[in-house]
Design a protein around this motif. Structure first.
Motif, short mmCIF file in Angstrom:
data_model
loop_
_atom_site.label_atom_id
_atom_site.label_comp_id
_atom_site.label_asym_id
_atom_site.label_seq_id
_atom_site.Cartn_x
_atom_site.Cartn_y
_atom_site.Cartn_z
N SER A 5 26.41 56.67 35.62
CA SER A 5 27.60 57.18 36.09
C SER A 5 27.26 57.84 37.39
N GLY A 6 28.27 57.56 38.45
CA GLY A 6 28.08 58.25 39.83
C GLY A 6 27.48 57.41 40.68
N VAL A 7 26.83 56.11 40.09
CA VAL A 7 26.25 55.11 41.06
C VAL A 7 27.12 54.13 41.42
N LYS A 8 27.33 53.65 42.76
CA LYS A 8 28.44 52.70 43.34
C LYS A 8 27.59 51.44 43.46
N ILE A 9 28.03 50.39 43.17
CA ILE A 9 27.32 49.03 43.60
C ILE A 9 28.46 48.01 44.31
N ILE A 10 28.25 47.49 45.17
CA ILE A 10 29.14 46.32 45.85
C ILE A 10 28.36 44.94 45.24
N GLU A 11 29.12 44.17 44.88
CA GLU A 11 28.54 42.79 44.57
C GLU A 11 29.10 41.80 45.00
N MET A 12 28.60 41.22 45.81
CA MET A 12 29.09 39.82 46.56
C MET A 12 28.96 38.80 45.49
N VAL A 32 30.50 49.14 39.33
CA VAL A 32 30.34 47.91 40.14
C VAL A 32 31.56 47.15 40.47
N ILE A 33 31.78 47.03 41.96
CA ILE A 33 32.92 46.13 42.27
C ILE A 33 32.48 44.88 42.64
N ALA A 34 33.03 43.76 41.90
CA ALA A 34 32.70 42.59 42.32
C ALA A 34 33.72 41.99 43.28
N VAL A 35 33.00 41.58 44.43
CA VAL A 35 33.86 40.84 45.48
C VAL A 35 33.82 39.43 45.10
N GLU A 36 34.99 38.85 44.62
CA GLU A 36 35.20 37.36 44.09
C GLU A 36 35.83 36.62 44.89
N ARG A 37 35.46 35.29 44.65
CA ARG A 37 36.49 34.21 45.26
C ARG A 37 37.69 34.04 44.65
N ASP A 76 30.75 51.84 52.45
CA ASP A 76 30.78 53.17 52.99
C ASP A 76 30.20 54.24 52.00
N GLY A 77 30.80 53.98 50.93
CA GLY A 77 30.56 54.95 49.83
C GLY A 77 29.44 54.51 48.70
N ALA A 78 28.81 53.40 49.09
CA ALA A 78 28.17 52.54 48.01
C ALA A 78 26.62 52.90 48.13
N ASP A 79 26.04 53.04 46.96
CA ASP A 79 24.68 53.13 46.79
C ASP A 79 23.69 52.01 47.05
N ALA A 80 24.46 50.78 46.50
CA ALA A 80 23.57 49.47 46.65
C ALA A 80 24.86 48.40 46.82
N LEU A 81 24.17 47.11 47.40
CA LEU A 81 24.76 46.09 47.52
C LEU A 81 23.92 44.91 46.86
N ILE A 82 24.82 44.14 46.16
CA ILE A 82 23.87 42.83 45.49
C ILE A 82 24.40 41.55 46.18
#
Length: 382
Positions: A5-12, A32-37, A76-82
């Motif tokens: 909790s408190g970790v933010k992930i952006i997933e392409m 985890v915010i999943a950026v989807e098609r 901008d506010g993310a810890d990591a990107l996938i």
């Protein structure tokens, strides 16, 4: 809710290993915010839908005006990107590591591919079986003289890929929270599945005489370490490696008065004969009968179960390992935590279900992204 909790992930969102990694982190509490098609571009049914559980889903077309800037605002506010694109695709989209790390210096940029970001095969298409074949893992997992055939997706995509990416991301986040410095995590399935071999390699000197060939499944025909067919056509597996467990096995099988079984556990010359005799013995009862006799004892015994059967096994029920959500059988988050348990499983969100919410958090007008933010992240899988 959860340990992350408190970790933010952006997933392409790309092919399976990336979404599986994102699911694992979401299971443990990461946002985890999943950026989807969009459905029109991604096709139906939605790929790897179960791996979307626990995530927030938005749809964004990075080819449309303003969409790249929207994606950059996400990090901008993310810890990591996938991302799981073929090497160079994210750079061509204007979302490569240099751009993202310049904007967010503490970002951990996770790259999931089969062959890695460089090397002669880095631009070549492939899948799980190809990567584990080249790493050596498929050969070592195959019995000598038999067709190589690893469980689909498990050895490369999940074990050698998604899990190594998850470890890399978490290690990178820990480091970044110490010194504010982000970095790129190059998680290649060929690397991870090769690294898995170190466990087997550690046994080579003492157990396998320094020979990789002898370390392969059933290469030595050990009667105390192999599967057996039962009377009903089902299988059980025995792995009574230590002498005390082997002694318990032969006692419960009524063989503890047979000097060959008692004295020749470590005699390779006897293994084939003793194995043949056990094969005959185990064919005299059904799997259920052997389970009633041997399960729950120190014989290192287990029935070989299909997932549906595993879901009904008393131990798995007690630990609540399997769940059925919306008619879909799936497994619970792992591992488990005593203070910060993972959230209960809920329905998988529809594609793009959180697009408006995420844009609102960024204070972005949906018109800026085009089509109310609904389109696709594109690129060929690596």
């Amino acid at each position: 809710m959860g340990v992350l909790s408190g970790v933010k992930i952006i997933e392409m969102v790309g092919l399976g290993p990336g979404p599986f990694c994102g699911m694992l982190l979401a299971d443990l509490g990461a946002d985890v915010i999943a950026v989807e098609r969009p459905a029109a571009d991604a096709g139906n049914p939605r790929p790897w839908e179960l791996c979307s559980r626990g995530k927030r889903s938005m749809v964004l077309d990075v080819k449309k005006p303003g969409a790249v800037e929207t994606f950059l605002e996400l990090i901008d506010g993310a810890d990591a990107l996938i991302e799981g694109m073929r090497p160079g695709v994210m750079e061509r989209l204007g979302l490569g590591p240099e751009v993202c790390l310049a904007r967010r210096p503490s970002l951990v940029y996770g790259r999931m591919t089969g062959w890695g970001q460089y090397g002669p095969l880095s631009q070549v298409a492939g899948h799980d079986a190809n990567y584990v074949a080249v790493s050596g893992a498929l050969w070592l997992a195959t019995q000598s003289g038999q067709q190589p055939d690893a469980p689909p997706g498990l050895l490369g995509d999940v074990a050698g890929g998604a899990l190594y990416l998850a470890i890399g991301l978490l290690a990178g986040i820990l480091r970044a929270r110490q010194d504010g410095q982000g970095q790129v995590v190059d998680a290649a399935m060929v690397d991870g599945s090769a690294h898995l071999l170190n466990f087997a390699i550690s046994f080579l000197p003492d157990h396998y005489g320094g020979s990789f060939e002898k370390a392969r499944p059933a290469a030595l025909g050990m009667h105390w370490d192999r599967p057996y067919l039962c009377a009903d056509g089902e299988w059980i597996v025995i792995q009574a490696v230590e002498p005390k467990f082997y002694a318990e096995l032969i006692r419960r099988l009524g063989l503890d008065q047979d000097e060959r079984f008692v004295n020749e556990q470590r005699n390779p010359a006897a293994w084939a004969t003793l194995g043949d005799e056990l094969s005959v013995l185990f064919k005299t009862k059904s799997r259920a009968e052997w389970t009633r006799l041997l399960e729950g004892t120190d014989t290192c015994f287990a029935p070989v179960l299909a997932p549906e059967e595993a879901a009904a096994h008393p131990h798995n029920i007690a630990r609540d390992i399997y769940k059925t959500i919306d008619g879909v059988l799936q497994t619970a988050p792992a591992p488990r935590f005593s203070v910060t348990p993972s959230a209960e499983l809920v329905s998988v969100p529809p594609r793009g279900a959180h697009t408006k919410d995420v844009l609102a958090e960024l204070q972005i007008n949906s018109k800026r992204t085009g089509d109310r933010g609904q389109a696709t992240a594109v690129g060929s899988p690596g």
